[in-house]
Scaffold this motif. Structure first.
Motif, PDB file in Angstrom:
ATOM      1  N   PHE A 124      27.885  40.377 -28.222  1.00 48.93           N
ATOM      2  CA  PHE A 124      27.527  40.658 -27.195  1.00 48.93           C
ATOM      3  C   PHE A 124      27.804  42.500 -27.499  1.00 48.93           C
ATOM      4  O   PHE A 124      27.147  42.928 -27.421  1.00 48.93           O
ATOM      5  N   VAL A 125      29.154  42.383 -27.870  1.00 46.74           N
ATOM      6  CA  VAL A 125      29.664  43.447 -28.291  1.00 46.74           C
ATOM      7  C   VAL A 125      28.647  44.331 -29.796  1.00 46.74           C
ATOM      8  O   VAL A 125      28.913  45.389 -29.056  1.00 46.74           O
ATOM      9  N   MET A 126      28.885  43.501 -30.369  1.00 45.51           N
ATOM     10  CA  MET A 126      27.780  44.082 -31.043  1.00 45.51           C
ATOM     11  C   MET A 126      26.871  44.892 -31.781  1.00 45.51           C
ATOM     12  O   MET A 126      25.822  44.438 -30.947  1.00 45.51           O
ATOM     13  N   PRO A 127      26.574  46.287 -31.830  1.00 43.29           N
ATOM     14  CA  PRO A 127      25.155  46.783 -31.271  1.00 43.29           C
ATOM     15  C   PRO A 127      24.059  46.153 -32.253  1.00 43.29           C
ATOM     16  O   PRO A 127      24.077  45.566 -33.481  1.00 43.29           O
ATOM     17  N   ASN A 128      22.785  45.684 -31.494  1.00 47.61           N
ATOM     18  CA  ASN A 128      21.896  45.235 -32.266  1.00 47.61           C
ATOM     19  C   ASN A 128      21.756  46.071 -33.851  1.00 47.61           C
ATOM     20  O   ASN A 128      20.638  44.904 -34.906  1.00 47.61           O
ATOM     21  N   TYR A 167      12.371  40.917 -43.710  1.00 49.48           N
ATOM     22  CA  TYR A 167      11.399  42.159 -44.347  1.00 49.48           C
ATOM     23  C   TYR A 167       9.983  40.834 -43.292  1.00 49.48           C
ATOM     24  O   TYR A 167       9.370  40.912 -44.262  1.00 49.48           O
ATOM     25  N   SER A 168      10.278  40.080 -42.478  1.00 54.79           N
ATOM     26  CA  SER A 168       8.984  39.457 -42.222  1.00 54.79           C
ATOM     27  C   SER A 168       9.071  39.012 -40.702  1.00 54.79           C
ATOM     28  O   SER A 168       9.769  39.573 -39.860  1.00 54.79           O
ATOM     29  N   PHE A 169       7.859  38.502 -40.527  1.00 52.32           N
ATOM     30  CA  PHE A 169       7.943  38.751 -39.018  1.00 52.32           C
ATOM     31  C   PHE A 169       9.440  37.439 -38.111  1.00 52.32           C
ATOM     32  O   PHE A 169       9.478  38.368 -36.672  1.00 52.32           O
ATOM     33  N   TRP A 170       9.073  36.483 -38.157  1.00 51.39           N
ATOM     34  CA  TRP A 170      10.380  35.432 -38.104  1.00 51.39           C
ATOM     35  C   TRP A 170      11.419  36.279 -38.577  1.00 51.39           C
ATOM     36  O   TRP A 170      12.344  35.517 -37.583  1.00 51.39           O
ATOM     37  N   GLY A 171      11.883  36.865 -39.326  1.00 56.96           N
ATOM     38  CA  GLY A 171      13.176  37.588 -39.797  1.00 56.96           C
ATOM     39  C   GLY A 171      13.437  38.934 -38.879  1.00 56.96           C
ATOM     40  O   GLY A 171      14.388  38.056 -38.233  1.00 56.96           O
ATOM     41  N   LEU A 172      12.061  39.236 -38.169  1.00 53.97           N
ATOM     42  CA  LEU A 172      12.662  39.654 -37.171  1.00 53.97           C
ATOM     43  C   LEU A 172      13.057  39.533 -35.845  1.00 53.97           C
ATOM     44  O   LEU A 172      13.930  39.571 -35.736  1.00 53.97           O
ATOM     45  N   ALA A 173      11.697  38.469 -35.959  1.00 55.15           N
ATOM     46  CA  ALA A 173      12.494  37.667 -34.128  1.00 55.15           C
ATOM     47  C   ALA A 173      13.952  36.964 -34.880  1.00 55.15           C
ATOM     48  O   ALA A 173      14.905  37.267 -32.904  1.00 55.15           O
ATOM     49  N   PHE A 174      14.028  36.471 -35.690  1.00 56.74           N
ATOM     50  CA  PHE A 174      15.690  35.706 -35.513  1.00 56.74           C
ATOM     51  C   PHE A 174      16.161  36.801 -35.310  1.00 56.74           C
ATOM     52  O   PHE A 174      17.754  36.723 -34.406  1.00 56.74           O
ATOM     53  N   VAL A 175      16.527  38.071 -35.941  1.00 54.47           N
ATOM     54  CA  VAL A 175      17.768  38.887 -35.969  1.00 54.47           C
ATOM     55  C   VAL A 175      17.435  39.813 -34.276  1.00 54.47           C
ATOM     56  O   VAL A 175      18.592  39.860 -34.146  1.00 54.47           O
ATOM     57  N   ILE A 176      17.367  39.658 -33.493  1.00 51.02           N
ATOM     58  CA  ILE A 176      16.836  40.236 -32.586  1.00 51.02           C
ATOM     59  C   ILE A 176      17.332  38.674 -31.135  1.00 51.02           C
ATOM     60  O   ILE A 176      18.257  39.523 -30.531  1.00 51.02           O
ATOM     61  N   ALA A 177      16.595  37.551 -31.991  1.00 45.50           N
ATOM     62  CA  ALA A 177      17.513  36.500 -30.656  1.00 45.50           C
ATOM     63  C   ALA A 177      19.151  36.433 -30.898  1.00 45.50           C
ATOM     64  O   ALA A 177      19.228  36.175 -29.892  1.00 45.50           O
ATOM     65  N   LEU A 178      19.367  36.892 -32.486  1.00 41.08           N
ATOM     66  CA  LEU A 178      21.084  36.791 -32.811  1.00 41.08           C
ATOM     67  C   LEU A 178      21.770  37.676 -32.037  1.00 41.08           C
ATOM     68  O   LEU A 178      23.168  37.424 -31.489  1.00 41.08           O
ATOM     69  N   TYR A 179      21.191  38.925 -30.517  1.00 41.13           N
ATOM     70  CA  TYR A 179      22.707  39.495 -30.269  1.00 41.13           C
ATOM     71  C   TYR A 179      21.620  39.601 -28.642  1.00 41.13           C
ATOM     72  O   TYR A 179      21.623  40.812 -27.957  1.00 41.13           O
TER      73      TYR A 179
END
Length: 581
Positions: A124-128, A167-179
Motif C-alpha cells: 500500500f505504501v509503495m507508489p504505483n 509492455y502489454s495489456f496483461w502486463g499493464l493489468a498485472f502491475v496495476i493489480a499489484l498496487y
C-alpha cells in the motif's frame, strides 16, 4: 383605592428579562460558515465548472459540439472501451491477490500472518508509478533483468528476448493489480474480523467440510464487502493515469486517461476534455451508488456479536501452500521491485547488471547536490503532502464535528459537499480545478497553492470519514460540561475534542500524507516548472530513459514515507493505514 405598596407589587413580581445573545455572535458559527464557503470553493466550484465547460462553446454559448467532437471519433470510443476492459482485468487479478490473503490472515492458522499483513501494508505504501518503473526494469522485453536471467539459464530462441513483456495489456493489468489489491484485502479482512467462528463451528457440526464451510458460510457473509471493494478497484483502474502513462503509451494501448491528456496538447481543448470525461464521471457515480447499496446491507454485522469467539481455522497442510502464495505476493509487490530500484540507483548504467565496476553512489549525490530539479521535486512533494494532510485533518475534524453535532444549518448538505470528491476520479477532478483556478481571477496554474488545493479536494473525504467515526465515539456529555461552565464551541474543540482524538488525527495526517506522495493523476495537469512533484517528474525522467536517477529519487521517497509510516504505527497503532473507518 390601592395603596402604594399594592400598586408597586405587581410590577416587582414580574421577572426581569435577560438579554439573550444573538446566535450570530457565536464565533463558532462564523468558523463553520467559513468552512462551508471553503467546501463550495474546493468541491462544488470545480465540479460545476467541469460540467459547464463540457457544454460551453468558444464564444461562451451552450453547445453539444464538444460531445460530438470528443465522443464521435472511433479512436476515442475505443479508448473508453479499453479502459473498461482494463478495469475488469485488474479487478479479477486484485480479487485473486487480496481475498486469499485476507482469509489467510483473518481466519486461518497459516504461519507468519503478521508478516503477511506487513507485506500488504508495504504494498500500500509503495507508489504505483514506482512499482511500474520497477517492473519496467524487471520485465522489459529487451533489457529487463528477469528476461536476461531467463536467457542466461535457459538460452534464447534466436531473437534474444525472454518470455516477459510488461509492455502489454496483461502486463499493464498485472502491475496495476499489484498496487491496488490492498483495498480488497482491507474490505475483506475487516468483514471477516466481525464474524464469529461459532457460525463455522455450527456448519462443521452439521457435516460441512472445510471447503463447503468456506463457500457456503464464510464467503457469503463477506460478499457485500468484497463486491464493494471490487467496484472501487474497477473505478480506480479506469481513472488511473500514472501506470498507463509509463506502460500503456509505449505499448500503443490507448486508454481513456491517456486520451484525456491528449486534449491538453496544442491546441488546448479543455471543453472537449470535459465532455470526454463525462461518461467516466457518470459511470463512477452510478457504481459508487451500487457499492453504497451493497455495503448498506452489511449482512456480516447482523450475525456478529461482541462476545463471539474468533479463533484461527485449522486448514491442515493447506497452510503451507497458502504461506507460499503469500510469500509470492510479497515478492512480486515489494521485495523484487524495491531490490531492482535499489540496484538501479546504485548503478552507473542499470542495463549492465550487478558488477563491481558498475556500482556507484553518484546518482544519490546528483539528486541531492547537482540536479536542482530532482531535489526541488522531493522537497515539493514533502511540503505539499504535509500541508495537504494538515488542512485535511483540520477541515475533516471541523466538518465531522459540525455534522455529527448538527451545528451548521443543513448538515446533510455540508457532509455531501465534503464527501462528493469520492465520486470524481482524480484526472477528471484535475480538469475541473484547471478550468476553475488556472486562469483569472485566481491565476493559480503552476503554483504550489493549486497543488495543495487539488490534493485537499481529492483526499478530504478520507479525513472526514475517519474523523466522523471518531467524533461519534465521543460522549456528548463531556462537551456539554464545558458549555455549562461557559466554554464555547471553539473551546470544546480545542480543549476536549482535539485532545481526546489526537491519536486518530495523527493517523489521519500520516495516511493523507502518504497517499499524497503517491498521487499523480490530480497533479499531472496542474504542476509547473517550480511546483513539480516526484510523481510528475517520474514521467519526464522515464521519457528521457534516465532510470538510474529515477530509481535513486524513488528510493529516497520510499525511505521518507516508510519513516513517516513507522512513526504513525508507533503513535496510532499498527493497522492505522489498513483500517476501515
Amino acid at each position: 383605592m390601592l395603596s402604594a405598596s399594592e400598586a408597586v407589587a405587581p410590577q416587582s413580581a414580574q421577572p426581569m428579562r435577560m438579554a439573550v445573545p444573538s446566535r450570530l455572535a457565536d464565533p463558532a458559527l462564523w468558523l463553520f460558515g467559513i468552512l462551508v464557503v471553503a467546501l463550495v470553493l474546493l468541491v462544488a466550484n470545480p465540479i460545476l465548472r467541469l460540467v459547464w465547460d463540457s457544454f460551453s462553446s468558444a464564444d461562451g454559448g451552450a453547445t453539444l459540439r464538444n460531445y460530438t467532437s470528443a465522443l464521435g471519433r472511433s479512436r476515442n470510443l475505443q479508448a473508453l472501451l479499453n479502459s473498461l476492459y482494463l478495469g475488469g482485468a485488474v479487478t479479477v487479478l486484485a480479487l485473486a491477490l487480496g481475498v486469499p490473503l485476507a482469509l489467510a490472515v483473518s481466519r486461518t492458522n497459516m504461519p507468519c500472518r503478521n508478516l503477511t499483513h506487513m507485506g500488504v501494508l508495504a504494498a500500500f505504501v509503495m507508489p504505483n508509478f514506482l512499482g511500474a518503473i520497477a517492473w519496467i526494469l524487471l520485465a522489459g522485453p529487451n533489457a529487463g533483468w528477469l528476461n536476461r536471467l531467463w536467457l542466461e539459464v535457459f538460452g534464447g530462441a534466436g531473437d534474444d528476448r525472454g518470455p516477459f513483456n510488461i509492455y502489454s495489456f496483461w502486463g499493464l493489468a498485472f502491475v496495476i493489480a499489484l498496487y491496488t489489491f490492498p483495498l480488497i484485502y482491507v474490505f475483506t479482512k475487516s468483514a471477516l474480523d466481525l464474524i464469529s467462528t461459532e457460525l463455522e463451528d455450527a456448519a462443521s457440526i452439521h457435516g460441512a467440510g472445510k471447503f463447503r464451510t468456506l463457500t457456503r458460510v464464510t464467503l457469503p457473509l463477506v460478499m457485500p464487502s468484497i463486491v464493494g471493494a471490487a467496484i472501487l478497484i474497477f473505478l480506480e483502474s479506469v481513472a488511473l493515469y500514472g501506470t498507463p502513462a509509463l506502460i500503456a503509451i509505449p505499448a500503443g494501448i490507448n486508454l481513456a486517461t491517456t486520451q484525456i491528456v491528449s486534449f491538453f496538447e496544442y491546441p488546448l481543448r479543455v471543453e472537449q476534455a470535459a465532455a470526454f470525461s463525462m461518461p467516466i464521471l457518470v459511470l463512477t457515480v452510478v457504481m459508487l451508488w451500487v457499492q453504497r447499496r451493497l455495503l448498506s446491507r452489511k449482512g456480516f454485522v447482523s450475525v456478529s456479536g461482541k462476545g463471539g469467539e474468533r479463533r484461527p481455522f485449522d486448514i491442515g497442510w493447506w497452510k503451507w501452500p497458502l504461506l507460499a502464495y503469500a510469500a509470492l505476493v510479497s515478492l512480486l509487490t515489494v521485495v523484487m521491485p524495491l531490490a531492482i530500484l535499489v540496484l538501479a540507483s546504485l548503478s552507473k548504467a542499470w542495463g549492465r547488471g550487478v558488477t563491481t565496476g558498475n556500482l556507484t553512489l553518484a546518482n544519490y549525490y546528483d539528486i541531492f547536490f547537482q540536479q536542482l530539479t530532482v531535489r526541488e521535486a522531493i522537497v515539493n512533494t514533502v511540503l505539499y503532502s504535509g500541508a495537504t494532510a494538515l488542512v485535511c485533518v483540520l477541515m475533516g475534524l471541523c466538518v465531522a464535528y459540525a455534522v455529527q453535532r448538527r451545528i451548521t444549518p443543513w448538515p446533510g448538505v455540508v457532509q455531501f459537499l465534503a464527501l462528493a470528491p469520492v465520486a470524481v476520479p482524480g484526472l477528471i477532478l484535475a480538469i475541473g480545478l484547471y478550468a476553475a483556478y488556472a486562469g483569472p481571477p485566481f491565476s493559480l496554474y503552476g503554483t504550489g497553492a493549486l497543488i495543495v488545493v487539488a490534493f485537499t479536494t481529492r483526499f478530504l473525504p478520507i479525513a472526514v470519514t475517519a474523523c466522523a467515526a471518531a467524533v461519534r465515539s465521543l460522549n456528548p456529555e463531556l462537551e456539554e460540561a464545558v458549555r455549562v461552565l461557559g466554554g464555547g464551541r471553539i473551546t470544546v474543540l480545542a480543549r476536549v475534542v482535539f485532545p481526546l482524538l489526537k491519536t486518530t488525527l495523527v493517523g489521519v495526517f500520516i495516511l493523507v500524507f502518504v497517499i499524497c506522495t503517491k498521487e499523480l493523476s490530480t497533479a499531472v495537469f496542474l504542476t509547473g516548472p517550480a511546483s513539480r512533484v516526484v510523481s510528475v517528474l517520474t514521467l519526464d525522467l522515464s521519457e528521457q530513459g534516465n532510470y538510474e536517477t529515477l530509481a535513486a529519487m524513488g528510493v529516497v521517497l520510499v525511505v521518507i514515507t516508510t519513516l513517516v509510516v513507522a512513526a504513525g504505527m508507533r503513535i496510532a497503532g499498527r493497522d492505522f493505514m489498513l483500517r476501515r473507518p
